[in-house]
Design an enzyme around this catalytic site. Structure first.
Site, PDB file in Angstrom:
ATOM      1  N   THR A 159       0.874  -1.143   0.070  1.00  0.00           N
ATOM      2  CA  THR A 159      -0.029   0.001   0.196  1.00  0.00           C
ATOM      3  C   THR A 159       0.685   1.158   0.028  1.00  0.00           C
ATOM      4  OG1 THR A 159      -0.165  -0.022   2.282  1.00  0.00           O
ATOM      5  CG2 THR A 159      -1.763  -1.221   1.446  1.00  0.00           C
ATOM      6  N   HIS A 160       0.607   2.151  -0.730  1.00  0.00           N
ATOM      7  CA  HIS A 160       1.538   3.472  -0.953  1.00  0.00           C
ATOM      8  C   HIS A 160       2.766   2.983  -1.591  1.00  0.00           C
ATOM      9  CE1 HIS A 160      -1.327   5.170   2.069  1.00  0.00           C
ATOM     10  NE2 HIS A 160      -1.263   4.232   2.668  1.00  0.00           N
ATOM     11  N   SER A 281      18.373  -0.671 -26.341  1.00  0.00           N
ATOM     12  CA  SER A 281      18.543   0.768 -26.553  1.00  0.00           C
ATOM     13  C   SER A 281      19.488   0.958 -27.696  1.00  0.00           C
ATOM     14  CB  SER A 281      18.910   1.461 -25.168  1.00  0.00           C
ATOM     15  OG  SER A 281      19.658   2.534 -25.423  1.00  0.00           O
ATOM     16  N   LYS A 287      20.689  -2.301 -21.980  1.00  0.00           N
ATOM     17  CA  LYS A 287      19.160  -2.023 -21.467  1.00  0.00           C
ATOM     18  C   LYS A 287      18.301  -3.036 -22.241  1.00  0.00           C
ATOM     19  CE  LYS A 287      17.430   1.521 -20.669  1.00  0.00           C
ATOM     20  NZ  LYS A 287      17.175   2.580 -19.680  1.00  0.00           N
ATOM     21  N   GLU A 294       4.780  -0.278 -21.578  1.00  0.00           N
ATOM     22  CA  GLU A 294       4.784   1.230 -21.805  1.00  0.00           C
ATOM     23  C   GLU A 294       4.014   1.576 -22.843  1.00  0.00           C
ATOM     24  OE1 GLU A 294       9.048   2.502 -20.237  1.00  0.00           O
ATOM     25  OE2 GLU A 294       9.101   1.652 -22.035  1.00  0.00           O
TER      26      GLU A 294
END
Ligand code: ARG
Length: 461
Positions: A159-160, A281, A287, A294
Site C-alpha cells: 500500500t502506498h 536501446s 538495456k 509502456e
C-alpha cells in the site's frame, strides 16, 4: 480513388461541388470498412421490401445478386471507391445501379442514409464484440495459468508502494483477473443496447411505406427495435458506452502495465517479461526496455481521447441527424483497433512471463511484512489491538536497528517487548504462516487462490 461524373444526390444543386469540399465532406476513405455490414443491411432491407410487396421477388433477387457481386469485388480489392460518391453507402448504391441498371435505383425505397449508417455502425460493433471478447478470454486464461503456477509464490503486497503484508503472486494475478471479468460483463451489457435496430426511421420521421421493421430486425439478428425514429438516427450513446467499456478495460491494462514496468526494473527484479516483449536501446548496451507495457499505458490515453471525442461530438447536437455524426467513426475504429491489439499482445506477453520467487521473497523479508501478523497474534493472546500495535512498532524499530527481520529476532528479544509472546510466535512470523493464515473467501492463502482459480475456470469455459 476515382471520381465518376454522376453523383446520386445532386440533382437539386446546379453548381458542381467545390473539389476540396467534396474531399473534405467525404467519409469513404474511412467508412469503407463498414462495407460488409452495409451490404448485409441492404440485403435485409430488400428482402423485407419484397415481402411487403414494395419490390417484386425478381427485383429483390437482382438486387441481392448485385450486392453479393459488389461484396466479392470489394473482398478482392477490385472495387473502385470514389470520393465523389461521398461514403460507403453511396459508393455501393452507385455501383449497384451501374451493375444491374434501373432496378438498383429501387433499393433505397423507405430508407435513408441516416438510418442506414446508424444500422451499419451497430452491426459493426456487434461483429467486433466477438474478437474482442475472444482476446479478453485469452488474456484471462493466461492470468489463470500464471496464478496456478505461482499460487504459493510470495511477494510483498504494497500500500502506498511501501511493503505492507505478504501476498501470494497467484492472488495478485487473480485480482487482475477479477477486474477483467467486470470488463467482460460491461461489454456484454452494452451489447444489449447496441443490438437494437434503427432501420425504418428513414431520414428522421419514419417512412410512408408499409414496411415491416420486425422482419428486418429478425433478418439482421437484432434483439430489439429503436422505438423512436428521431432517437434512432441521432443518438450515438451506444458508441459512447462501448468506448466507455474500452476505456475502463484499457485503464486496467494500464495499471497492470505500471506494475510490470516496476517489477521488471533492476531495483525490483520480480519478473522477466521475455526478450520477445522488450527492446534494447540504440545507445545503452545493457538495456532491456519493457516497451509493450509502456506502450499499452500510452495507448490508454488514445482510448480515453476517443471517448472524449465522442462525448463532445454529441453534446451540442439538436435532434435529429447532423453531419457531425460522420465524425463518430474514426475514434470508434481507432478504439477497436487499439483494444484488439493491446489485448492480443498482453495475452501473449503473460504467456511468456517468468517470475523470480527468490527476489520477491527477499523483498518481503526486507519490509517487515509480517508486522500485522505479530499484532494479530498479541490480540489473540489478550492484548488490546492499540497496545499490540505499539509493541510491534517497537519490535520493528529494534529490528531495523539490528538489521534483522522479525522472524530473525530471538524469543528473548521478542519477549523484551511483551511477555505475552511465547515460542509459537514463529508460526505467524514466517511469510508462509502469514499468507496461509488468511484462509477465507477472497484471502491470499494459496488454498484460497486454488479455489478461486477452479471457480474461474468453470465460469470462463
Ligand atoms: N456518411 C454519413 C455519416 O457517416 C452518412 C449519413 C449521411 N446523411 C446525410 N444526410 N448526409 O454519417
Amino acid at each position: 480513388m476515382t471520381t465518376p461524373s454522376k453523383k446520386l444526390s445532386s440533382a437539386r444543386l446546379t453548381q458542381p461541388t467545390n473539389a476540396f469540399v467534396e474531399e473534405f465532406t467525404a467519409s469513404v476513405q474511412f467508412d469503407q470498412r463498414l462495407y460488409q455490414q452495409d451490404i448485409n443491411g441492404s440485403i435485409a432491407h430488400a428482402t423485407m421490401l419484397s415481402s411487403v410487396g414494395i419490390l417484386s421477388e425478381a427485383e429483390r433477387d437482382q438486387i441481392i445478386d448485385g450486392l453479393n457481386t459488389i461484396r466479392g469485388e470489394i473482398d478482392n480489392d477490385q472495387f473502385e471507391w470514389s470520393i465523389a460518391q461521398e461514403d460507403v453507402h453511396m459508393n455501393i448504391e452507385a455501383r449497384l445501379i451501374s451493375l444491374i441498371g434501373e432496378v438498383g435505383k429501387k433499393l433505397h425505397t423507405g430508407r435513408s442514409r441516416n438510418d442506414q449508417v446508424a444500422t451499419d455502425i451497430r452491426l459493426y460493433l456487434r461483429d467486433m464484440a466477438s474478437p474482442i471478447s475472444e482476446q479478453l478470454t485469452r488474456l484471462q486464461t493466461a492470468l489463470l495459468n500464471v496464478a496456478e503456477r505461482e499460487a504459493d509464490t510470495i511477494l510483498p503486497g504494497f500500500t502506498h508502494l511501501q511493503t505492507a503484508q505478504p501476498v501470494t503472486f497467484g492472488h495478485h494475478m487473480m485480482a487482475w483477473y477479477e477486474m477483467l471479468c467486470r470488463d467482460a460483463e460491461r461489454l456484454e451489457d452494452c451489447l444489449k443496447r447496441i443490438n437494437t435496430l434503427p432501420l425504418g426511421a428513414a431520414a428522421l420521421a419514419g417512412t410512408t411505406f408499409a414496411i415491416d421493421r420486425e422482419q428486418t430486425a429478425e433478418l439482421l439478428g437484432f434483439e430489439r427495435i429503436c422505438q423512436n425514429s428521431l432517437d434512432a438516427v441521432s443518438d450515438r450513446d451506444f458508441a459512447i458506452e462501448f468506448n466507455s467499456f474500452a476505456s475502463l478495460l484499457m485503464m486496467h491494462l494500464s495499471r497492470f502495465s505500471e506494475e510490470l514496468i516496476i517489477w521488471s526494473s533492476a531495483q525490483f527484479d520480480f519478473v522477466d517479461l521475455g526478450d520477445a516483449f522488450c527492446t534494447g536501446s540504440s545507445i545503452m548496451p545493457q538495456k532491456k526496455n519493457p516497451d509493450v507495457p509502456e506502450l499499452i499505458r500510452g495507448k490508454t490515453s488514445r482510448v480515453y481521447g476517443n471517448l472524449f471525442n465522442l462525448f463532445t461530438l454529441m453534446k451540442n447536437q439538436p435532434l435529429a441527424y447532423n453531419k457531425d455524426n460522420q465524425e463518430d467513426k474514426e475514434p470508434l475504429f481507432d478504439t477497436i483497433d487499439t483494444l484488439l491489439g493491446s489485448l492480443r499482445v498482453y495475452a501473449d506477453m503473460m504467456n511468456a512471463i517468468t517470475v523470480k520467487p527468490d527476489n520477491m521473497r527477499q523483498a518481503a523479508l526486507r519490509g517487515y511484512a509480517t508486522a500485522t501478523d505479530l499484532a494479530d497474534y498479541l490480540v489473540r493472546k489478550g492484548v488490546a489491538f492499540r497496545d499490540a500495535h505499539e509493541v510491534v512498532g517497537l519490535s520493528v524499530a529494534y529490528g531495523i536497528k539490528h538489521q534483522k527481520d522479525l522472524s530473525e529476532l530471538s524469543l528473548a528479544e521478542l519477549q523484551s517487548f511483551s511477555d505475552h509472546i511465547t515460542d509459537d510466535v514463529f508460526d505467524v512470523l514466517t511469510l508462509e504462516g502469514s499468507v496461509a493464515a488468511r484462509d477465507h473467501l477472497g484471502g491470499t492463502a494459496p488454498n484460497q487462490v486454488r479455489k478461486a482459480i477452479k471457480k474461474a475456470r468453470q465460469t470462463l469455459s
